[in-house]
Design a protein around this motif. Sequence first.
Motif, PDB file in Angstrom:
ATOM      1  N   PHE A  62     -14.396  28.157  55.915  1.00 55.50           N
ATOM      2  CA  PHE A  62     -15.115  29.351  55.466  1.00 55.50           C
ATOM      3  C   PHE A  62     -14.661  29.662  54.044  1.00 55.50           C
ATOM      4  N   TRP A  63     -15.622  29.973  53.176  1.00 57.86           N
ATOM      5  CA  TRP A  63     -15.291  30.183  51.772  1.00 57.86           C
ATOM      6  C   TRP A  63     -16.344  31.019  51.065  1.00 57.86           C
ATOM      7  N   ALA A  64     -16.054  31.364  49.821  1.00 62.21           N
ATOM      8  CA  ALA A  64     -17.009  32.030  48.920  1.00 62.21           C
ATOM      9  C   ALA A  64     -16.590  31.720  47.495  1.00 62.21           C
ATOM     10  N   SER A  65     -17.556  31.616  46.596  1.00 63.95           N
ATOM     11  CA  SER A  65     -17.228  31.271  45.211  1.00 63.95           C
ATOM     12  C   SER A  65     -16.398  32.361  44.531  1.00 63.95           C
ATOM     13  N   TYR A  66     -16.527  33.599  44.965  1.00 66.41           N
ATOM     14  CA  TYR A  66     -15.753  34.681  44.361  1.00 66.41           C
ATOM     15  C   TYR A  66     -14.294  34.694  44.827  1.00 66.41           C
ATOM     16  N   ASP A  67     -13.970  33.919  45.869  1.00 71.02           N
ATOM     17  CA  ASP A  67     -12.605  33.821  46.376  1.00 71.02           C
ATOM     18  C   ASP A  67     -12.034  32.477  45.909  1.00 71.02           C
ATOM     19  N   ALA A  68     -11.277  32.512  44.807  1.00 68.41           N
ATOM     20  CA  ALA A  68     -10.829  31.280  44.147  1.00 68.41           C
ATOM     21  C   ALA A  68     -10.070  30.347  45.087  1.00 68.41           C
ATOM     22  N   SER A  69      -9.156  30.865  45.877  1.00 67.28           N
ATOM     23  CA  SER A  69      -8.362  29.979  46.735  1.00 67.28           C
ATOM     24  C   SER A  69      -9.225  29.310  47.807  1.00 67.28           C
ATOM     25  N   SER A  70     -10.201  30.032  48.360  1.00 63.95           N
ATOM     26  CA  SER A  70     -11.059  29.413  49.380  1.00 63.95           C
ATOM     27  C   SER A  70     -11.990  28.371  48.751  1.00 63.95           C
ATOM     28  N   ARG A  71     -12.413  28.627  47.527  1.00 61.90           N
ATOM     29  CA  ARG A  71     -13.285  27.669  46.826  1.00 61.90           C
ATOM     30  C   ARG A  71     -12.515  26.386  46.517  1.00 61.90           C
ATOM     31  N   ILE A  72     -11.313  26.512  46.019  1.00 58.99           N
ATOM     32  CA  ILE A  72     -10.474  25.342  45.719  1.00 58.99           C
ATOM     33  C   ILE A  72     -10.179  24.571  47.001  1.00 58.99           C
ATOM     34  N   SER A  73      -9.863  25.292  48.057  1.00 64.62           N
ATOM     35  CA  SER A  73      -9.577  24.651  49.346  1.00 64.62           C
ATOM     36  C   SER A  73     -10.784  23.878  49.854  1.00 64.62           C
ATOM     37  N   ASN A  74     -11.969  24.409  49.661  1.00 65.23           N
ATOM     38  CA  ASN A  74     -13.199  23.751  50.089  1.00 65.23           C
ATOM     39  C   ASN A  74     -13.380  22.407  49.366  1.00 65.23           C
ATOM     40  N   SER A  90     -16.024  15.429  61.371  1.00 67.03           N
ATOM     41  CA  SER A  90     -17.121  16.125  60.699  1.00 67.03           C
ATOM     42  C   SER A  90     -16.573  17.309  59.916  1.00 67.03           C
ATOM     43  N   PHE A  91     -17.230  17.601  58.814  1.00 66.47           N
ATOM     44  CA  PHE A  91     -16.856  18.720  57.957  1.00 66.47           C
ATOM     45  C   PHE A  91     -18.017  19.702  57.933  1.00 66.47           C
ATOM     46  N   VAL A  92     -17.727  20.948  58.272  1.00 64.80           N
ATOM     47  CA  VAL A  92     -18.728  22.009  58.250  1.00 64.80           C
ATOM     48  C   VAL A  92     -18.142  23.164  57.447  1.00 64.80           C
ATOM     49  N   SER A  93     -18.815  23.518  56.383  1.00 62.45           N
ATOM     50  CA  SER A  93     -18.317  24.545  55.491  1.00 62.45           C
ATOM     51  C   SER A  93     -19.354  25.654  55.354  1.00 62.45           C
ATOM     52  N   VAL A  94     -18.919  26.890  55.586  1.00 66.90           N
ATOM     53  CA  VAL A  94     -19.834  28.032  55.577  1.00 66.90           C
ATOM     54  C   VAL A  94     -19.444  28.977  54.444  1.00 66.90           C
ATOM     55  N   SER A  95     -20.420  29.266  53.599  1.00 68.42           N
ATOM     56  CA  SER A  95     -20.197  30.125  52.441  1.00 68.42           C
ATOM     57  C   SER A  95     -20.706  31.542  52.689  1.00 68.42           C
ATOM     58  N   TYR A  96     -19.951  32.490  52.155  1.00 65.48           N
ATOM     59  CA  TYR A  96     -20.340  33.902  52.220  1.00 65.48           C
ATOM     60  C   TYR A  96     -20.506  34.471  50.813  1.00 65.48           C
ATOM     61  N   ASP A  97     -21.172  33.686  49.974  1.00 62.42           N
ATOM     62  CA  ASP A  97     -21.452  34.159  48.626  1.00 62.42           C
ATOM     63  C   ASP A  97     -22.460  35.299  48.666  1.00 62.42           C
ATOM     64  N   PRO A  98     -22.439  36.162  47.650  1.00 62.16           N
ATOM     65  CA  PRO A  98     -23.361  37.310  47.653  1.00 62.16           C
ATOM     66  C   PRO A  98     -24.829  36.923  47.509  1.00 62.16           C
ATOM     67  N   SER A  99     -25.111  35.738  46.957  1.00 62.33           N
ATOM     68  CA  SER A  99     -26.511  35.323  46.842  1.00 62.33           C
ATOM     69  C   SER A  99     -26.620  33.812  46.997  1.00 62.33           C
ATOM     70  N   ARG A 100     -27.795  33.385  47.426  1.00 63.08           N
ATOM     71  CA  ARG A 100     -28.052  31.955  47.604  1.00 63.08           C
ATOM     72  C   ARG A 100     -27.956  31.215  46.265  1.00 63.08           C
ATOM     73  N   VAL A 101     -28.408  31.837  45.189  1.00 62.11           N
ATOM     74  CA  VAL A 101     -28.379  31.196  43.870  1.00 62.11           C
ATOM     75  C   VAL A 101     -26.942  30.867  43.475  1.00 62.11           C
ATOM     76  N   THR A 106     -22.773  26.835  42.794  1.00 67.36           N
ATOM     77  CA  THR A 106     -21.380  26.468  43.064  1.00 67.36           C
ATOM     78  C   THR A 106     -21.310  25.107  43.758  1.00 67.36           C
ATOM     79  N   VAL A 107     -22.202  24.857  44.703  1.00 69.30           N
ATOM     80  CA  VAL A 107     -22.255  23.563  45.391  1.00 69.30           C
ATOM     81  C   VAL A 107     -22.506  22.443  44.383  1.00 69.30           C
ATOM     82  N   LYS A 108     -23.436  22.665  43.440  1.00 70.89           N
ATOM     83  CA  LYS A 108     -23.710  21.657  42.408  1.00 70.89           C
ATOM     84  C   LYS A 108     -22.505  21.467  41.487  1.00 70.89           C
ATOM     85  N   LEU A 109     -21.960  22.570  41.011  1.00 71.64           N
ATOM     86  CA  LEU A 109     -20.844  22.528  40.071  1.00 71.64           C
ATOM     87  C   LEU A 109     -19.624  21.832  40.692  1.00 71.64           C
ATOM     88  N   ASP A 110     -19.354  22.126  41.958  1.00 68.78           N
ATOM     89  CA  ASP A 110     -18.187  21.547  42.645  1.00 68.78           C
ATOM     90  C   ASP A 110     -18.473  20.170  43.240  1.00 68.78           C
TER      91      ASP A 110
END
Length: 165
Positions: A62-74, A90-101, A106-110
């Motif tokens: 579980f992660w979000a782009s605004y949470d630096a440690s969870s993003r790095i961990s992802n 299997s790897f399943v990662s769920v994001s709780y970013d404030p918007s889909r954009v 973030t998915v592209k950048l990372d």
Amino acid sequence: MKKVKSIFALFVLFLMFSASNNRFPKTGLFVGEKAPNFQMTDSTAGTFDLRDLKGKYVVLNFWASYDASSRISNVRMRQEIEKLNHQNLSFVSVSYDPSRVIFEETVKLDELDRNTQFYDKEGESSDVYKAFRLKKGFGNYLLDQNGVIIAKNFSPEKLTELIGQ
């Protein structure tokens, strides 16, 4: 003598019932408990159901782009899983970013695999967010082939040791 037999019989029944509970772990969030099941539909990655991964180890992140440690961990977890190339993982990662954009960028950048990344559009009000009590912080879980939690909030480097490869 009848009283002793009755007490013995009750004791045996008690042992049988307590032993049977250990074979079927209760659902929860602690090591040794079965992880809560959930389904998720993401317009890009498709539909996900945790039950579909029975028989495989699952890294649930579980992660979000605004949470630096969870993003790095992802990102680090994805890299470690790719390096392992384990057929039964299997790897399943769920994001709780404030918007889909923000999530998509973030998915592209990372350089994340979009098939393993899901966006929970309901955010903090989602059933998954509540079931995993994410208000206390993001993290990860390693589930065994039966959906039982065998590790929590572990480092990517620890993954090899945990799955016994």
